[in-house]
Motif scaffolding. Structure first.
Motif, PDB file in Angstrom:
ATOM      1  N   LYS A  53       0.834  -1.169   0.002  1.00 58.78           N
ATOM      2  CA  LYS A  53       0.171  -0.066  -0.182  1.00 58.78           C
ATOM      3  C   LYS A  53       0.984   1.127   0.079  1.00 58.78           C
ATOM      4  CE  LYS A  53      -3.649  -2.161   2.781  1.00 58.78           C
ATOM      5  NZ  LYS A  53      -3.994  -1.959   4.385  1.00 58.78           N
ATOM      6  N   LYS A  67       0.726   4.385  -9.798  1.00 62.00           N
ATOM      7  CA  LYS A  67      -0.192   3.155 -10.000  1.00 62.00           C
ATOM      8  C   LYS A  67      -0.216   2.009 -11.188  1.00 62.00           C
ATOM      9  CE  LYS A  67      -4.067   0.663  -9.117  1.00 62.00           C
ATOM     10  NZ  LYS A  67      -3.891  -0.349  -8.160  1.00 62.00           N
ATOM     11  N   LYS A  74      -2.169  -1.029  -3.836  1.00 59.80           N
ATOM     12  CA  LYS A  74      -3.378   0.052  -3.673  1.00 59.80           C
ATOM     13  C   LYS A  74      -2.595   1.257  -3.108  1.00 59.80           C
ATOM     14  CE  LYS A  74      -6.956   1.014  -0.246  1.00 59.80           C
ATOM     15  NZ  LYS A  74      -8.122   0.450   0.107  1.00 59.80           N
ATOM     16  N   ILE A  76      -3.200   5.383  -2.598  1.00 62.04           N
ATOM     17  CA  ILE A  76      -4.362   6.220  -2.322  1.00 62.04           C
ATOM     18  C   ILE A  76      -3.780   7.732  -2.096  1.00 62.04           C
ATOM     19  CG2 ILE A  76      -5.611   4.283  -0.846  1.00 62.04           C
ATOM     20  CD1 ILE A  76      -4.527   5.876   1.542  1.00 62.04           C
ATOM     21  N   GLU A 276      -8.727   5.057   4.273  1.00 62.18           N
ATOM     22  CA  GLU A 276      -7.868   4.247   3.393  1.00 62.18           C
ATOM     23  C   GLU A 276      -8.688   4.479   1.852  1.00 62.18           C
ATOM     24  OE1 GLU A 276      -6.288   0.270   3.782  1.00 62.18           O
ATOM     25  OE2 GLU A 276      -6.957   0.122   5.655  1.00 62.18           O
ATOM     26  N   GLU A 277      -8.719   5.967   1.769  1.00 64.58           N
ATOM     27  CA  GLU A 277      -9.105   6.443   0.391  1.00 64.58           C
ATOM     28  C   GLU A 277      -8.538   7.929   0.184  1.00 64.58           C
ATOM     29  OE1 GLU A 277     -13.537   6.784   0.741  1.00 64.58           O
ATOM     30  OE2 GLU A 277     -13.355   8.269   1.745  1.00 64.58           O
ATOM     31  N   GLU A 279      -8.799   5.785  -3.595  1.00 62.00           N
ATOM     32  CA  GLU A 279      -7.770   4.851  -4.358  1.00 62.00           C
ATOM     33  C   GLU A 279      -7.793   5.476  -5.826  1.00 62.00           C
ATOM     34  OE1 GLU A 279      -8.739   1.031  -3.343  1.00 62.00           O
ATOM     35  OE2 GLU A 279      -7.272   0.235  -4.856  1.00 62.00           O
TER      36      GLU A 279
END
Ligand code: 13P
Ligand code: SF4
Length: 302
Positions: A53, A67, A74, A76, A276-277, A279
């Protein structure tokens, strides 16, 4: 460290995030990053991390590049709207048309949209633009969207570099820096050396002692005897320099502010980790095509 910074560090550790930040982030954001760098360093680094992450603190095209190079990770960001207006000035149709007209390779500055990257031949950053253009087997290259970087590359390579979209392709933060402001600073600090980013106008490039990407700017003070430097780029770049070279003096241009880079704050960084955003999600078919010029860039650098 402030309490909120400690909280961010703790949460990142608990949830398994590596925090990557660009050199133009505010001082308090720079302080919470695991790694701080320019767009090339951060993109490269992201392919070597063993965490699954990434919390990215910069602007959208940088997060998207990371990305695309790490589709399984992941990634973010705290604010979706942190974008780069220059990136948005180049449209895919302009690339298609220019290629048809000149039958030459299109070198796309990484500060561009995913949709545009899909139609380019090779990508570059300000750190390797000269090297990439030199390596292409063509004396004419199409280059976009930054006209100032295009002019710098043309001077350094001796090749014909046609900038697309042309006059409207520039970074407002760098392009509008006034030469008089630099000349005044030079008068005030007569021994200072001028280090500029290649996104500045050609007239400022010509009065600069050194030109380079933010990571290249970072190396120069360590390689020369000079003690004072006028740093002609986004104002928060000097934080990193002051930290690294405590015995040297760095004069920023307080007027050079990238508003989009400043959209990341400690508050929204904390929220991003809590929820957790947001994303970064890119359609696979688009990503598979848009990542090709970036991969080609790495290939040419080997
Ligand atoms: P660097 O790749 O030199 O960090 O530059 C990125 C950028 O957005 C310059 O305005
Ligand atoms: Fe884009 Fe300029 Fe900001 Fe860099 S400084 S992200 S080129 S607007």
């Amino acid at each position: 460290m402030e309490k909120i910074q400690e909280k961010i560090r703790q949460l990142a550790k608990e949830k398994g995030y590596t925090i990557l930040a660009h050199n133009y982030q505010m001082q308090e954001i720079q302080e919470i990053a695991d790694y701080l760098g320019d767009s090339l360093q951060l993109a490269r680094l992201a392919t070597k991390l063993d965490t699954e992450k990434i919390l990215f603190l910069g602007v959208d095209f940088m997060a998207e590049t990371i990305k695309m190079l790490n589709p399984e990770k992941k990634v973010i960001v705290p604010v979706k709207a942190a974008t780069c207006p220059m990136a948005n000035s180049l449209e895919p149709e302009m690339i298609i048309e220019a290629k048809k007209k000149y039958n030459a390779p299109f070198v796309i500055y990484v500060n561009s949209t995913i949709k545009s990257k899909m139609y380019a031949d090779v990508a570059c950053t300000s750190a390797n633009a000269v090297e990439i253009v030199k390596k292409l087997n063509s004396d004419i290259v199409l280059f976009g969207p930054d006209k100032n970087l295009a002019a710098y590359v043309a001077r350094k390579t001796g090749k014909k570099v046609i900038s697309v979209p042309g006059e409207t392709g520039y970074c407002y933060v760098h392009n509008y820096i006034k030469i008089d402001d630099i000349l005044k600073l030079k008068q005030k600090y007569p021994d200072a050396k001028v280090i500029s980013h290649p996104e500045v106008s050609e007239e400022i490039q010509k009065i600069s002692d050194y030109i380079g990407s933010t990571s290249q700017m970072e190396k120069i003070p360590g390689e020369v005897e000079d003690k004072t430097f006028i740093i002609v780029t986004e104002k928060d770049m000097v934080n990193k320099l002051k930290n690294k070279y405590k015995e040297k003096e760095f004069i920023p241009l307080y007027t050079a502010i990238c508003n989009n880079m400043k959209k990341n704050t400690l508050k929204n960084v904390l929220k991003a980790l809590e929820n957790e955003e947001f994303e970064i999600e890119i359609d696979k078919e688009i990503a598979d095509k848009a990542v090709l010029p970036i991969k080609k860039m790495f290939e040419l650098m080997e």
